[in-house]
Design an enzyme around this catalytic site. Sequence first.
Site, PDB file in Angstrom:
ATOM      1  N   LYS A   1      22.648  23.046  53.504  1.00  0.00           N
ATOM      2  CA  LYS A   1      22.027  23.999  52.579  1.00  0.00           C
ATOM      3  C   LYS A   1      22.268  25.432  53.035  1.00  0.00           C
ATOM      4  O   LYS A   1      22.736  26.280  52.265  1.00  0.00           O
ATOM      5  CB  LYS A   1      20.527  23.713  52.440  1.00  0.00           C
ATOM      6  CG  LYS A   1      19.792  24.697  51.552  1.00  0.00           C
ATOM      7  CD  LYS A   1      19.100  25.764  52.384  1.00  0.00           C
ATOM      8  CE  LYS A   1      18.479  26.826  51.490  1.00  0.00           C
ATOM      9  NZ  LYS A   1      17.799  27.855  52.307  1.00  0.00           N
TER      10      LYS A   1
ATOM     11  N   ASP B   1      18.351  23.176  47.673  1.00  0.00           N
ATOM     12  CA  ASP B   1      17.044  23.433  48.274  1.00  0.00           C
ATOM     13  C   ASP B   1      15.988  22.638  47.513  1.00  0.00           C
ATOM     14  O   ASP B   1      16.315  21.776  46.703  1.00  0.00           O
ATOM     15  CB  ASP B   1      16.743  24.931  48.236  1.00  0.00           C
ATOM     16  CG  ASP B   1      16.481  25.407  46.829  1.00  0.00           C
ATOM     17  OD1 ASP B   1      16.999  24.780  45.877  1.00  0.00           O
ATOM     18  OD2 ASP B   1      15.742  26.388  46.654  1.00  0.00           O
TER      19      ASP B   1
END
Length: 216
Positions: free
Chosen positions: A125, A143
Amino acid sequence: MNNSEKAPKRLLEIYSALNGKYGRLLCPLKSSNPLQLMVATILSAQCTDKRVNQVTELLFKKYRNVKDFAGASQEELEAIIRPVGYYHAKASNIIKSCRMLIKDFSGKVPASMEMLILLPGVGRKTANVILGNAFAVPGFPVDTHVKRLMNRIGIVKNEESPEKIEFAVTSLMPDKYWTDFSHLLIAHGRNRCKARRPDCANCEIRKLCDYKEKKS
DNA sequence: CTCCCGATAT
DNA sequence: ATATCAGGAG
């Protein structure tokens, strides 16, 4: 006309429906260079971007380059970043990552996924945030907002792993859209498709979504 | 899988 | 009181 042209249609419709609804697309994390974005993104785990930006304003005045962070006192760094939570692990990861940047990457934040995820505190991420926003390299960070929206909309089913969601979306959409699409989903997740009380009645992509708000 | 962790919204 | 927030490491 082949399947690879038809497959992205639904995601591109969502992209078009959301595009422009939340103003100009900007990285939520305030930064002026790859190092600052790396630090800010490490800090952003399980914390609002608003709070990260409050902390980094002070942080980037005290630590101005990789050497500053690499030589930082763990205690002093923790004191500054405490409000973002997980401050012990985050301070440790920032110091270790910056020492690794100096030792193994010529003092620069690398612009490749394979290298970025070698840095402590940097997973897929965070790496995708850095690639997309600091280097204009295609990246799709997954996310909590992206995960929630992709599940509700029906692109994936039943809380699949962030990695599976990343690969599902990136395989269905041309890479030129990835970074902006992640920003759109985050903005939509914050303003409309909230975790707690989603505003489905006023949702811009209601027709493109499988999720129906439960009436209590 | 658990643990890390403070601030805000509900 | 509890859920949530631009997750990652062991």
